[in-house]
Design a protein around this motif. Structure first.
Motif, PDB file in Angstrom:
ATOM      1  N   LYS A   2      39.583  43.182  39.741  1.00 15.99           N
ATOM      2  CA  LYS A   2      40.715  43.131  40.652  1.00 15.99           C
ATOM      3  C   LYS A   2      41.192  41.688  40.803  1.00 15.99           C
ATOM      4  O   LYS A   2      40.415  40.747  40.671  1.00 15.99           O
ATOM      5  CB  LYS A   2      40.339  43.682  42.034  1.00 15.99           C
ATOM      6  CG  LYS A   2      40.088  45.174  42.066  1.00 15.99           C
ATOM      7  CD  LYS A   2      40.210  45.736  43.477  1.00 15.99           C
ATOM      8  CE  LYS A   2      39.241  45.107  44.438  1.00 15.99           C
ATOM      9  NZ  LYS A   2      39.296  45.765  45.773  1.00 15.99           N
ATOM     10  N   SER A  27      34.479  43.112  48.123  1.00 12.91           N
ATOM     11  CA  SER A  27      34.712  43.520  46.732  1.00 12.91           C
ATOM     12  C   SER A  27      33.418  43.370  45.936  1.00 12.91           C
ATOM     13  O   SER A  27      33.352  42.676  44.916  1.00 12.91           O
ATOM     14  CB  SER A  27      35.821  42.678  46.102  1.00 12.91           C
ATOM     15  OG  SER A  27      37.020  42.814  46.809  1.00 12.91           O
ATOM     16  N   THR A  32      36.173  39.583  40.582  1.00 10.47           N
ATOM     17  CA  THR A  32      37.382  39.448  41.382  1.00 10.47           C
ATOM     18  C   THR A  32      37.963  38.057  41.212  1.00 10.47           C
ATOM     19  O   THR A  32      37.256  37.056  41.339  1.00 10.47           O
ATOM     20  CB  THR A  32      37.072  39.690  42.877  1.00 10.47           C
ATOM     21  OG1 THR A  32      36.494  40.988  43.041  1.00 10.47           O
ATOM     22  CG2 THR A  32      38.337  39.604  43.703  1.00 10.47           C
TER      23      THR A  32
END
Length: 357
Positions: A2, A27, A32
């Motif tokens: 992400k 997360s 990330t």
């Protein structure tokens, strides 16, 4: 993987940056990339300071002091006493360089586009470093990387064009080889293939995040801001405005192009071809689902998504018998506008040429 982007209001102060840390820490288990803007208001302060320096107005030093105090106070509030000295030393060194650049603008009485880019870049350079240090001290598995090593552009200062082929390869090489789970990047800034610093235009942090998301084929691009998604109208002006839960790429692009400031218009372009969804969320209401932007999902009968407005726009009408049947008249007219760096928002072809600038 992400990609999360946090805007200026999300990182405006130590309290907000702590909220960002809490969001990022959730997360877990997936790589990330976190793209951050300058501390809220700092970009405008930098531009104003540079303008005053170019006018040889001594008051630029007052604004420079404000910029320095904002960053140093943020460090003191976020970083423990044991680690403060090293972080403060690094930031003070960068601020000294910024001061030298502003002194140069004061002495010569002007700022070139190249110098302006260098000055304004300190917002993101400093915020990403401070946030990276804070995340590390908080126990997150973080690496702070330089966006200038990833995003490559042409040599145009102020709003450079991205070399996507080179940028995509650099992103893949650096990010995949970085063992840390979280990678912090400064938004907005880039570098030319010759190594000179460039910027991606105001709102360019969104664009940075989209470029990285597309290069890495991310599953989701999250844009974290101070509102819960895109609205049917500006909620600051229209009390009845409602959040839009789901919108298409094309609709979001139209709304952002014509005044919806929650999303920088070029952001959608890199992720559109890859079909990567964009989710706009509120840093201060993280449980709110916000707006999800994907391929066309407009329900039958709902043809109007929102109403926007654009400020400081001029209407120009070009007419007259000298235009009728003259080959190349439109080309000549648009060349004049292009050479003056004027963006044409809307063209209405009627019996004469009608433009909105």
């Amino acid at each position: 993987m992400k990609v999360l982007k946090f805007g200026g209001t999300s990182v405006a102060n130590s309290k907000n940056i702590t909220l960002v840390k809490d969001i990022v820490s959730k997360s877990e288990g997936e790589k990330t990339v976190v793209v951050v803007s300058a501390l809220g208001g700092i970009t405008d302060l930098l531009l104003n300071t540079a303008s005053l320096a170019a006018l040889q107005d001594d008051t630029y030093k007052t604004f420079l002091k404000e910029i320095e105090d904002r960053h140093l106070n943020t460090i003191k509030e976020l970083i423990s006493i044991n680690s403060q000295s090293r972080v403060l030393s690094k930031v003070k060194s960068e601020l000294n360089t910024l001061e030298t650049l502003l002194e140069g603008a004061f002495l010569i009485g002007e700022t070139t586009p190249r110098l302006s880019d260098k000055i304004v870049s300190y917002g993101e350079l400093l915020s990403s470093f401070i946030i990276g240090e804070f995340f590390t001290e908080a126990g997150l598995d973080v690496a702070h990387k330089d966006s200038r090593d990833l995003i490559k552009t042409d040599d145009v200062n102020g709003k450079a064009a991205v070399n996507f082929e080179l940028t995509n390869q650099l992103c893949k090489d650096l990010i995949t080889k970085t063992p840390h789970r979280i990678i912090i990047l400064a938004g907005f800034i880039a570098s030319s293939e010759n190594g000179g610093l460039t910027t991606l235009g105001r709102g360019g942090s969104d664009y940075t995040a989209a470029i990285v998301a597309a290069a890495m084929n991310a599953e989701l691009l999250e844009i974290w801001t101070d509102v819960s998604g895109m609205y049917t109208a500006n909620p600051k002006l229209v009390k009845q405005a409602k959040p839009i839960p789901h919108i298409s790429y094309e609709e979001a692009m139209e709304l952002s192009h014509f005044g919806a400031k929650v999303l920088y218009p070029p952001t959608i372009q890199p992720v559109l071809a890859k079909g990567i969804s964009i989710q706009i969320k509120n840093t201060f209401e993280p449980e709110n689902p916000g707006t999800i932007i994907t391929k066309n999902k407009n329900e039958k009968g709902k043809t109007v998504r929102g109403i926007t407005h654009v400020e400081n726009i001029a209407l120009l009408s070009l007419e007259g018998p000298g235009m009728v049947g003259i080959p190349g008249i439109s080309k000549r007219f648009f060349e004049v506008l292009s050479q003056s760096n004027i963006s044409v928002v809307l063209i209405t072809p009627v019996s004469y040429t009608h433009l909105t600038l």
